[in-house]
Write an enzyme that holds these catalytic residues in place. Sequence first.
Site, PDB file in Angstrom:
ATOM      1  N   TYR A  61       0.484  -1.175  -0.197  1.00  0.00           N
ATOM      2  CA  TYR A  61       0.067   0.015  -0.287  1.00  0.00           C
ATOM      3  C   TYR A  61       0.978   1.195   0.266  1.00  0.00           C
ATOM      4  CZ  TYR A  61      -4.273  -2.938  -0.143  1.00  0.00           C
ATOM      5  OH  TYR A  61      -5.264  -3.461   0.061  1.00  0.00           O
ATOM      6  N   ASP A  99      -7.969   5.782  -4.767  1.00  0.00           N
ATOM      7  CA  ASP A  99      -7.372   6.324  -5.362  1.00  0.00           C
ATOM      8  C   ASP A  99      -7.996   7.434  -5.227  1.00  0.00           C
ATOM      9  OD1 ASP A  99      -7.835   5.290  -8.977  1.00  0.00           O
ATOM     10  OD2 ASP A  99      -8.459   7.236  -8.372  1.00  0.00           O
ATOM     11  N   HIS A 114     -14.588   0.816  -0.683  1.00  0.00           N
ATOM     12  CA  HIS A 114     -14.040   0.182  -0.659  1.00  0.00           C
ATOM     13  C   HIS A 114     -12.067   0.353   0.208  1.00  0.00           C
ATOM     14  CE1 HIS A 114     -14.871  -3.034  -3.965  1.00  0.00           C
ATOM     15  NE2 HIS A 114     -15.745  -2.749  -2.463  1.00  0.00           N
ATOM     16  N   GLY A 174     -15.603   0.923 -16.363  1.00  0.00           N
ATOM     17  CA  GLY A 174     -14.958   0.435 -16.308  1.00  0.00           C
ATOM     18  C   GLY A 174     -14.872  -0.818 -14.801  1.00  0.00           C
ATOM     19  N   SER A 176     -14.851  -4.813 -14.181  1.00  0.00           N
ATOM     20  CA  SER A 176     -15.498  -5.905 -14.631  1.00  0.00           C
ATOM     21  C   SER A 176     -16.396  -6.656 -13.689  1.00  0.00           C
ATOM     22  CB  SER A 176     -13.921  -6.901 -14.463  1.00  0.00           C
ATOM     23  OG  SER A 176     -13.675  -7.205 -13.331  1.00  0.00           O
ATOM     24  N   LEU A 201     -14.830  -1.175 -21.328  1.00  0.00           N
ATOM     25  CA  LEU A 201     -13.863  -1.933 -21.921  1.00  0.00           C
ATOM     26  C   LEU A 201     -13.953  -2.865 -22.648  1.00  0.00           C
ATOM     27  CD1 LEU A 201     -10.865  -0.472 -23.300  1.00  0.00           C
ATOM     28  CD2 LEU A 201      -9.564  -2.040 -22.779  1.00  0.00           C
ATOM     29  N   GLU A 202     -14.665  -3.722 -22.393  1.00  0.00           N
ATOM     30  CA  GLU A 202     -14.800  -4.641 -23.090  1.00  0.00           C
ATOM     31  C   GLU A 202     -15.729  -5.345 -22.182  1.00  0.00           C
ATOM     32  OE1 GLU A 202     -11.738  -7.468 -22.485  1.00  0.00           O
ATOM     33  OE2 GLU A 202     -11.802  -7.275 -19.671  1.00  0.00           O
TER      34      GLU A 202
HETATM   35  C1  BV8 Z   1     -18.288  -8.272   1.228  1.00  0.00           C
HETATM   36  C2  BV8 Z   1      -9.074  -2.667  -1.945  1.00  0.00           C
HETATM   37  C3  BV8 Z   1     -19.283  -9.279   3.357  1.00  0.00           C
HETATM   38  C4  BV8 Z   1      -8.516  -2.948  -2.065  1.00  0.00           C
HETATM   39  C5  BV8 Z   1     -10.886  -4.854  -3.077  1.00  0.00           C
HETATM   40  C6  BV8 Z   1     -18.437 -15.572  -3.763  1.00  0.00           C
HETATM   41  C7  BV8 Z   1     -18.894 -14.672  -5.323  1.00  0.00           C
HETATM   42  C8  BV8 Z   1     -19.574 -13.551  -4.675  1.00  0.00           C
HETATM   43  C9  BV8 Z   1     -18.668 -13.184  -4.043  1.00  0.00           C
HETATM   44  C10 BV8 Z   1     -18.369 -13.162  -2.637  1.00  0.00           C
HETATM   45  C11 BV8 Z   1     -17.592 -14.945  -3.037  1.00  0.00           C
HETATM   46  N1  BV8 Z   1     -16.794 -15.122  -1.447  1.00  0.00           N
HETATM   47  C12 BV8 Z   1     -16.822 -13.825  -1.751  1.00  0.00           C
HETATM   48  C13 BV8 Z   1     -16.991 -12.784  -1.447  1.00  0.00           C
HETATM   49  C14 BV8 Z   1     -16.759 -11.381  -1.694  1.00  0.00           C
HETATM   50  C15 BV8 Z   1     -16.359 -10.817  -2.364  1.00  0.00           C
HETATM   51  C16 BV8 Z   1     -15.703 -10.992  -3.498  1.00  0.00           C
HETATM   52  O1  BV8 Z   1     -16.707 -10.432  -4.043  1.00  0.00           O
HETATM   53  N2  BV8 Z   1     -14.756 -11.428  -4.261  1.00  0.00           N
HETATM   54  C17 BV8 Z   1     -14.664 -11.888  -5.958  1.00  0.00           C
HETATM   55  C18 BV8 Z   1     -13.851 -11.594  -5.651  1.00  0.00           C
HETATM   56  C19 BV8 Z   1     -15.542 -12.997  -5.607  1.00  0.00           C
HETATM   57  N3  BV8 Z   1     -16.478  -9.412  -1.471  1.00  0.00           N
HETATM   58  C20 BV8 Z   1     -15.953  -9.375  -0.379  1.00  0.00           C
HETATM   59  O2  BV8 Z   1     -15.399  -9.673   0.150  1.00  0.00           O
HETATM   60  C21 BV8 Z   1     -16.345  -7.503  -0.211  1.00  0.00           C
HETATM   61  N4  BV8 Z   1     -17.212  -7.134   1.701  1.00  0.00           N
HETATM   62  O3  BV8 Z   1     -18.548  -8.836   0.813  1.00  0.00           O
HETATM   63  O4  BV8 Z   1     -17.891  -8.034   3.047  1.00  0.00           O
HETATM   64  C22 BV8 Z   1     -19.086  -9.115   4.572  1.00  0.00           C
HETATM   65  C23 BV8 Z   1     -20.148  -8.666   5.467  1.00  0.00           C
HETATM   66  C24 BV8 Z   1     -20.613  -7.892   6.903  1.00  0.00           C
HETATM   67  C25 BV8 Z   1     -20.027  -7.762   7.602  1.00  0.00           C
HETATM   68  C26 BV8 Z   1     -18.528  -8.470   6.546  1.00  0.00           C
HETATM   69  C27 BV8 Z   1     -18.310  -8.638   5.699  1.00  0.00           C
HETATM   70  C28 BV8 Z   1     -15.390  -6.627   0.124  1.00  0.00           C
HETATM   71  C29 BV8 Z   1     -14.651  -6.401  -1.412  1.00  0.00           C
HETATM   72  C30 BV8 Z   1     -13.937  -4.922  -1.198  1.00  0.00           C
HETATM   73  C31 BV8 Z   1     -12.555  -5.723  -1.502  1.00  0.00           C
HETATM   74  N5  BV8 Z   1     -11.325  -5.063  -1.903  1.00  0.00           N
HETATM   75  N6  BV8 Z   1     -10.066  -3.010  -3.281  1.00  0.00           N
HETATM   76  C32 BV8 Z   1      -6.916  -2.608  -2.725  1.00  0.00           C
HETATM   77  O5  BV8 Z   1      -7.581  -2.063  -3.929  1.00  0.00           O
HETATM   78  O6  BV8 Z   1      -5.909  -2.528  -2.728  1.00  0.00           O
HETATM   79  S1  BV8 Z   1     -11.666  -4.824  -4.079  1.00  0.00           S
HETATM   80  C33 BV8 Z   1     -10.332  -4.218  -5.810  1.00  0.00           C
HETATM   81  O7  BV8 Z   1     -10.994  -5.383  -6.404  1.00  0.00           O
HETATM   82  C34 BV8 Z   1     -11.318  -3.385  -6.720  1.00  0.00           C
HETATM   83  O8  BV8 Z   1     -11.594  -2.160  -5.403  1.00  0.00           O
HETATM   84  C35 BV8 Z   1     -12.476  -3.938  -6.902  1.00  0.00           C
HETATM   85  O9  BV8 Z   1     -13.206  -3.855  -6.533  1.00  0.00           O
HETATM   86  C36 BV8 Z   1     -12.063  -5.517  -7.505  1.00  0.00           C
HETATM   87  C37 BV8 Z   1     -11.684  -4.748  -8.887  1.00  0.00           C
HETATM   88  O10 BV8 Z   1     -12.517  -5.052 -10.015  1.00  0.00           O
HETATM   89  P1  BV8 Z   1     -12.531  -3.689 -10.679  1.00  0.00           P
HETATM   90  O11 BV8 Z   1     -12.341  -2.025 -10.483  1.00  0.00           O
HETATM   91  O12 BV8 Z   1     -13.737  -3.598 -11.526  1.00  0.00           O
HETATM   92  O13 BV8 Z   1     -10.891  -3.850 -11.532  1.00  0.00           O
HETATM   93  P2  BV8 Z   1     -10.943  -4.751 -12.488  1.00  0.00           P
HETATM   94  O14 BV8 Z   1      -9.342  -5.154 -12.923  1.00  0.00           O
HETATM   95  O15 BV8 Z   1     -11.139  -6.369 -11.827  1.00  0.00           O
HETATM   96  O16 BV8 Z   1     -11.634  -4.556 -13.666  1.00  0.00           O
HETATM   97  C38 BV8 Z   1     -10.943  -3.327 -14.778  1.00  0.00           C
HETATM   98  C39 BV8 Z   1     -12.235  -3.618 -16.145  1.00  0.00           C
HETATM   99  O17 BV8 Z   1     -11.809  -2.244 -16.679  1.00  0.00           O
HETATM  100  C40 BV8 Z   1     -12.220  -4.648 -16.957  1.00  0.00           C
HETATM  101  O18 BV8 Z   1     -13.237  -5.241 -17.023  1.00  0.00           O
HETATM  102  C41 BV8 Z   1     -11.516  -3.659 -17.782  1.00  0.00           C
HETATM  103  O19 BV8 Z   1     -11.996  -4.274 -19.108  1.00  0.00           O
HETATM  104  C42 BV8 Z   1     -11.654  -2.397 -17.724  1.00  0.00           C
HETATM  105  N7  BV8 Z   1     -10.860  -1.667 -18.274  1.00  0.00           N
HETATM  106  C43 BV8 Z   1      -9.943  -1.313 -17.999  1.00  0.00           C
HETATM  107  N8  BV8 Z   1      -8.724  -0.645 -19.184  1.00  0.00           N
HETATM  108  C44 BV8 Z   1     -10.078   0.409 -19.348  1.00  0.00           C
HETATM  109  C45 BV8 Z   1     -11.586  -0.474 -18.996  1.00  0.00           C
HETATM  110  N9  BV8 Z   1     -12.657   0.251 -19.056  1.00  0.00           N
HETATM  111  C46 BV8 Z   1     -12.450   1.525 -19.933  1.00  0.00           C
HETATM  112  N10 BV8 Z   1     -11.276   1.894 -20.086  1.00  0.00           N
HETATM  113  C47 BV8 Z   1     -10.612   1.317 -19.968  1.00  0.00           C
HETATM  114  N11 BV8 Z   1      -9.808   2.481 -20.476  1.00  0.00           N
END
Ligand code: BV8
Length: 233
Positions: A61, A99, A114, A174, A176, A201-202
């Site tokens: 971080y 950010d 987040h 932006g 996924s 993007l996609e």
């Molecule tokens: C919670 C901080 C409960 C960290 C982050 C099974 C099924 C479903 C859900 C779950 C499961 N098991 C566990 C869960 C819950 C879990 C979850 O969803 N897991 C996923 C992986 C399955 N969620 C959690 O744990 C959340 N909390 O549920 O709590 C609870 C309730 C009560 C009491 C206690 C607990 C907390 C989740 C938060 C995690 N922290 N961030 C850090 O940043 O260091 S998540 C982190 O990853 C980001 O914040 C973001 O959310 C995620 C990445 O996602 P995106 O932002 O979408 O980024 P990504 O790279 O994936 O995609 C980018 C997209 O942009 C792409 O589609 C690409 O095509 C596009 N792109 C690229 N370039 C461009 C563009 N688009 C336009 N223009 C461009 N130029």
Amino acid sequence: MENLKLNHARKIVFLTGAGISQESGIKTFRDSNGLWENHSVQEVATPEAFERNPELVQRFYDLRRLQLKEVEPNGAHKAIGLLSQRPNYEVTVITQNVDDLHERGGCARVLHMHGELRKIRNVLTAETRSLLEEMPMEMRSEWRPDIVWFGEQIKHGDEIMQVIHEADLFVTVGTSSEVYPAAGLFQVAKSAGATTVELNLEKTAVSDHYCHSFQGKASVTVSAFIQQSLGLA
Ligand code: BV8
């Protein structure tokens, strides 16, 4: 996009993800094949990771916090910022990003669901402080990044629900749509009567469930959407 007319919309919610900051030079989670600076999420973005290897997590971080000094908001952040400054629009940004580019792009109302790189939290008292540098050594035993890790409750949940229920228009930019509850928020907006639009993007796993979905780079699609669909020059 020019065929989509949404001139009636006044209360607009943007849900943004890492893709909106990609053109500013901040790596997305997916771009590097699910690795952030060569770390898997489980290694650096969970409470267990922090417990197991606090130094690695703090360093991860620290590096991302320092990177904030080297990046600038891009056209997508600025387009939303300009829209948010228009008197007869109520714009709220709900962001998954940690950010500060939305704020620096001119947005006043940003809900960091987040957490934020610029904040740290005391593990004993939950007191939060601002930090723009590396975390000083003497603070590391009691302070952590004020970031929501996997398995932790998101921030601003009540405010997010309220603003979504009042929205005329919900625009996702932006992301996924793989992380919950963020990825499901558009469904809440839709069931509350909002028009939902995905700009990415996609295509994603949920694209077909949006009212409208357009693909392209955020720095192009966000401005085009505001100009063509909201009818704003
Ligand atoms: C919670 C901080 C409960 C960290 C982050 C099974 C099924 C479903 C859900 C779950 C499961 N098991 C566990 C869960 C819950 C879990 C979850 O969803 N897991 C996923 C992986 C399955 N969620 C959690 O744990 C959340 N909390 O549920 O709590 C609870 C309730 C009560 C009491 C206690 C607990 C907390 C989740 C938060 C995690 N922290 N961030 C850090 O940043 O260091 S998540 C982190 O990853 C980001 O914040 C973001 O959310 C995620 C990445 O996602 P995106 O932002 O979408 O980024 P990504 O790279 O994936 O995609 C980018 C997209 O942009 C792409 O589609 C690409 O095509 C596009 N792109 C690229 N370039 C461009 C563009 N688009 C336009 N223009 C461009 N130029």
